[in-house]
Design a protein around this motif. Structure first.
Motif, PDB file in Angstrom:
ATOM      1  N   GLN A 226       0.845  -1.180   0.000  1.00  0.00           N
ATOM      2  CA  GLN A 226       0.000   0.000   0.000  1.00  0.00           C
ATOM      3  C   GLN A 226       0.887   1.239   0.000  1.00  0.00           C
ATOM      4  OE1 GLN A 226      -3.233   0.065  -0.265  1.00  0.00           O
ATOM      5  NE2 GLN A 226      -3.589  -2.145  -0.064  1.00  0.00           N
ATOM      6  N   PRO A 227       0.472   2.308  -0.661  1.00  0.00           N
ATOM      7  CA  PRO A 227       1.273   3.544  -0.609  1.00  0.00           C
ATOM      8  C   PRO A 227       1.255   4.139   0.794  1.00  0.00           C
ATOM      9  CG  PRO A 227      -0.830   3.936  -1.678  1.00  0.00           C
ATOM     10  CD  PRO A 227      -0.715   2.453  -1.488  1.00  0.00           C
ATOM     11  N   LEU A 228       2.266   4.921   1.099  1.00  0.00           N
ATOM     12  CA  LEU A 228       2.370   5.549   2.408  1.00  0.00           C
ATOM     13  C   LEU A 228       1.207   6.514   2.610  1.00  0.00           C
ATOM     14  CD1 LEU A 228       6.187   6.306   2.528  1.00  0.00           C
ATOM     15  CD2 LEU A 228       4.968   4.428   3.589  1.00  0.00           C
ATOM     16  N   GLN A 229       0.512   6.358   3.718  1.00  0.00           N
ATOM     17  CA  GLN A 229      -0.641   7.217   3.965  1.00  0.00           C
ATOM     18  C   GLN A 229      -0.225   8.641   4.275  1.00  0.00           C
ATOM     19  OE1 GLN A 229      -3.399   5.718   6.785  1.00  0.00           O
ATOM     20  NE2 GLN A 229      -4.013   3.983   5.551  1.00  0.00           N
TER      21      GLN A 229
ATOM     22  N   LEU B 295      -0.309  11.615   1.832  1.00  0.00           N
ATOM     23  CA  LEU B 295      -1.550  12.322   1.577  1.00  0.00           C
ATOM     24  C   LEU B 295      -1.972  13.038   2.843  1.00  0.00           C
ATOM     25  CD1 LEU B 295      -3.395   9.465  -0.326  1.00  0.00           C
ATOM     26  CD2 LEU B 295      -2.012  11.268  -1.298  1.00  0.00           C
ATOM     27  N   TYR B 296      -2.831  14.022   2.684  1.00  0.00           N
ATOM     28  CA  TYR B 296      -3.297  14.735   3.865  1.00  0.00           C
ATOM     29  C   TYR B 296      -4.214  13.826   4.666  1.00  0.00           C
ATOM     30  CZ  TYR B 296      -1.376  19.286   2.827  1.00  0.00           C
ATOM     31  OH  TYR B 296      -0.527  20.324   2.635  1.00  0.00           O
ATOM     32  N   TYR B 297      -3.831  13.561   5.879  1.00  0.00           N
ATOM     33  CA  TYR B 297      -4.587  12.650   6.737  1.00  0.00           C
ATOM     34  C   TYR B 297      -5.074  13.415   7.956  1.00  0.00           C
ATOM     35  CZ  TYR B 297      -5.895   8.368   9.146  1.00  0.00           C
ATOM     36  OH  TYR B 297      -6.598   7.398   9.778  1.00  0.00           O
TER      37      TYR B 297
ATOM     38  N   GLY C 222       6.332  21.588   3.557  1.00  0.00           N
ATOM     39  CA  GLY C 222       7.744  21.623   3.173  1.00  0.00           C
ATOM     40  C   GLY C 222       8.046  20.654   2.045  1.00  0.00           C
ATOM     41  N   ARG C 223       7.425  19.489   2.076  1.00  0.00           N
ATOM     42  CA  ARG C 223       7.657  18.512   1.019  1.00  0.00           C
ATOM     43  C   ARG C 223       7.080  18.993  -0.309  1.00  0.00           C
ATOM     44  NH1 ARG C 223       4.279  14.932  -0.660  1.00  0.00           N
ATOM     45  NH2 ARG C 223       2.922  15.180   1.144  1.00  0.00           N
ATOM     46  N   LEU C 224       5.890  19.588  -0.272  1.00  0.00           N
ATOM     47  CA  LEU C 224       5.285  20.092  -1.492  1.00  0.00           C
ATOM     48  C   LEU C 224       6.061  21.280  -2.060  1.00  0.00           C
ATOM     49  CD1 LEU C 224       1.463  19.857  -0.725  1.00  0.00           C
ATOM     50  CD2 LEU C 224       2.946  18.224  -1.883  1.00  0.00           C
ATOM     51  N   VAL C 225       6.635  22.098  -1.195  1.00  0.00           N
ATOM     52  CA  VAL C 225       7.438  23.226  -1.682  1.00  0.00           C
ATOM     53  C   VAL C 225       8.661  22.717  -2.426  1.00  0.00           C
ATOM     54  CG1 VAL C 225       8.937  25.100  -0.916  1.00  0.00           C
ATOM     55  CG2 VAL C 225       6.634  24.922  -0.018  1.00  0.00           C
TER      56      VAL C 225
ATOM     57  N   ASN D  79       0.470  15.706  -4.087  1.00  0.00           N
ATOM     58  CA  ASN D  79       0.690  14.614  -3.139  1.00  0.00           C
ATOM     59  C   ASN D  79       0.794  13.274  -3.862  1.00  0.00           C
ATOM     60  OD1 ASN D  79       0.662  15.377  -0.171  1.00  0.00           O
ATOM     61  ND2 ASN D  79      -1.078  16.545  -0.904  1.00  0.00           N
ATOM     62  N   LYS D  80      -0.056  13.057  -4.844  1.00  0.00           N
ATOM     63  CA  LYS D  80       0.008  11.804  -5.593  1.00  0.00           C
ATOM     64  C   LYS D  80       1.294  11.708  -6.402  1.00  0.00           C
ATOM     65  CE  LYS D  80      -5.030  11.425  -5.920  1.00  0.00           C
ATOM     66  NZ  LYS D  80      -6.214  11.474  -6.830  1.00  0.00           N
ATOM     67  N   LEU D  81       1.760  12.845  -6.918  1.00  0.00           N
ATOM     68  CA  LEU D  81       3.025  12.837  -7.645  1.00  0.00           C
ATOM     69  C   LEU D  81       4.187  12.505  -6.728  1.00  0.00           C
ATOM     70  CD1 LEU D  81       4.744  13.384 -10.163  1.00  0.00           C
ATOM     71  CD2 LEU D  81       4.732  15.811  -9.533  1.00  0.00           C
ATOM     72  N   ASP D  82       4.212  13.100  -5.562  1.00  0.00           N
ATOM     73  CA  ASP D  82       5.308  12.830  -4.636  1.00  0.00           C
ATOM     74  C   ASP D  82       5.252  11.393  -4.118  1.00  0.00           C
ATOM     75  OD1 ASP D  82       7.550  14.230  -3.094  1.00  0.00           O
ATOM     76  OD2 ASP D  82       6.431  13.263  -1.485  1.00  0.00           O
ATOM     77  N   ALA D  83       4.047  10.848  -3.983  1.00  0.00           N
ATOM     78  CA  ALA D  83       3.929   9.465  -3.534  1.00  0.00           C
ATOM     79  C   ALA D  83       4.204   8.478  -4.651  1.00  0.00           C
ATOM     80  CB  ALA D  83       2.531   9.217  -2.961  1.00  0.00           C
TER      81      ALA D  83
END
Length: 499
Positions: free
Chosen positions: A48-51, A54-56, A383-386, A445-449
């Motif tokens: 499963q991808p890391l939860q 995504l914004y949880y 920070g990750r999205l930046v 988020n989907k791109l980074d995951a």
């Protein structure tokens, strides 16, 4: 392949590895030789991808709102908290306006001094000497510190300044940390400088509970009893650590206890008396009993709204405290005021007597911690999205590579350009721009995951179309950014490590 219990004996001879969610290829045999992920002999769940990519939601969701009613600010810090933090950051970065021919003063490796005192003329306070408070920045680490200058003090014993070393070891959430102390003649006199941690926009209890006002008819209301118990518990906890280190605070006064947050107080100006009164040679036990007396006097002063200089008749003030507050608080304050007559009053005994109220403070601190974690969770992915946005911005449409066959916007670079249009430049059927923050955040988020979800990309002239997954786009981002790094000079490579 499904789980076969009859193959358990065979599987014991095979080396397996735990599923690595960070791996690009999820081949079970690819990481068989990795020693970091230990072997497992039990059934593992499907990949499963890391939860947390995504914004949880960390806090309970408000059931009264529909999904389309979720506000944008639910993804970020509350405006009140953001404003408070920005004000503190602005106060920490504040500098004096430069004037022609006037050089900003500096003390050793501290520069950019900004006065924190609001009074124009200083008078001797509890230390018996005029003191001034400054904010300064250290050249060693760039941090901001609070400098307290004791004016006109001449150091006659070199061992006196070494008394600060014992206070450097004290670390407590209700005590302002002592950094160092030194003497200076930069003010054209003999001054003693104490360096403490800086807490922006903090104010003393005297400024908070006894504000200077021009309206003589205005009188502040009584302080809630829970606040007084909170002050008592926090300062008692600080005294427990100080007395355990064979030291005495000696500065429990409403002008030396600062309020750094809502009902969060810290004991400041520690270690000053140990230096300026080094030759007094008073017993530590006697000074510790004075700490309890001064603590009771502080609570009594705030509870009765009486300035310390007007507290001559303590018995009358105790009766006034008993009329406005509970009998328990009155008895506790009376017990503290009788400290000089008692010989065995300890901070441990005081903490045990305050057990019920310590629990109240603990519950409040836990609730504040949970709220802070909730707010931090909203900013977790920013920070990750930046960093991802910075990579996309450096890849797309670089003018210096126009006409370069090695950097033509074909293949994966062209798809990244179309992906940018898909995320940021969407329009509706009428040709109006679509401003959907949820869509932007979800795509990034989907791109980074690197999920397996497929998206349909089309060019602006509708002549080229691609059906790709986010996992493929992620590899293309890494490949294109890697090509940029290879073309950098050595100096530029050092500046790109932050990605």
């Amino acid at each position: 392949m499904g789980y076969d219990p009859f193959m358990s004996s065979v599987s014991q001879g095979l080396q397996s590895s735990q599923y690595n969610p960070y791996a690009e290829e999820h081949n079970p045999l690819a990481g068989a030789g990795a020693s970091y992920y230990g072997a497992q002999n039990t059934y593992s769940t499907p990949s499963q991808p890391l939860q947390y990519h995504l914004y949880y939601p960390l806090a309970p969701i408000r059931d009264t709102l529909q999904p389309y009613q979720r506000a944008v600010f639910d993804l970020f810090l509350p405006e009140s908290l953001r404003e408070d933090l920005q004000k503190k950051a602005e106060a920490a970065r504040q500098v004096l306006a430069s004037q022609p021919g006037v050089q900003s003063p500096s003390l050793q490796h501290y520069h950019s001094l900004v006065p924190l005192d609001i009074k124009l003329k200083n008078t001797p306070g509890i230390f018996g000497l005029p003191t001034w408070v400054w904010k300064a920045t250290s050249r060693k680490n760039g941090n901001v510190y609070c400098l307290r200058r004791v004016e006109g003090f001449r150091l006659t014993n070199e061992d006196a300044i070494k008394a600060v070393n014992s206070w450097k070891k004290i670390s407590h959430p209700n005590i302002v940390t002592t950094v160092e102390a030194f003497t200076t003649r930069d003010f054209n006199d003999s001054s003693l400088i104490f360096v403490h941690s800086y807490h922006p926009l903090s104010k003393t209890l005297a400024e908070h509970h006894f504000p200077v006002t021009t309206n003589r008819f205005s009188r502040p209301g009584p302080v809630p009893e829970k606040v007084l118990w909170s002050y008592l518990v926090q300062l008692s906890s600080a005294l427990r650590v100080i007395h355990k280190a064979k030291l005495a605070a000696r500065c429990i006064d409403i002008s030396k206890v600062i309020l750094t947050d809502k009902n969060r107080i810290r004991l400041s100006a520690c270690s000053i008396f140990d230096v300026i009164n080094f030759d007094a040679h008073r017993r530590v036990e006697e000074l510790q009993q004075e700490d309890f007396f001064n603590l009771g006097k502080l609570v009594l002063s705030i509870g009765t709204n009486t300035s310390p200089r007007n507290m001559q008749d303590l018995r009358t003030l105790l009766e006034q405290l008993g009329r406005n507050y509970s009998e328990e608080l009155k008895e506790r304050v009376a017990w503290l005021l009788s400290a000089p007559q008692q010989q065995y009053m300890t901070a441990d005994q005081l903490i045990r007597d305050l057990a019920l109220h310590v629990d109240d403070v603990f519950v409040s601190s836990s609730n504040a911690y949970d709220e802070a974690v909730n707010h931090l969770g909203r900013e977790l992915e920013n920070g990750r999205l930046v960093r991802l946005l910075a990579k996309l911005g450096t890849i797309n449409e670089r003018p210096e590579f126009d006409g370069d066959p090695n950097w033509s916007e074909t293949e994966h670079r062209y798809m990244l350009k179309l992906f940018r249009d898909y995320v940021f430049h969407q329009v509706d059927t009428q040709g109006n721009p679509v401003l959907d923050l949820g869509h932007i955040i979800s795509c990034l988020n989907k791109l980074d995951a690197g999920t397996e979800e497929k998206i349909y990309l089309t060019s602006r002239d509708h002549q080229s179309t691609f059906l790709v997954t986010y996992r493929e786009l992620k590899k293309q981002v890494q490949s294109a950014f890697g090509d940029l790094q290879k073309g950098n000079t050595k100096q530029q490579q050092q500046t790109s490590r932050g990605f």
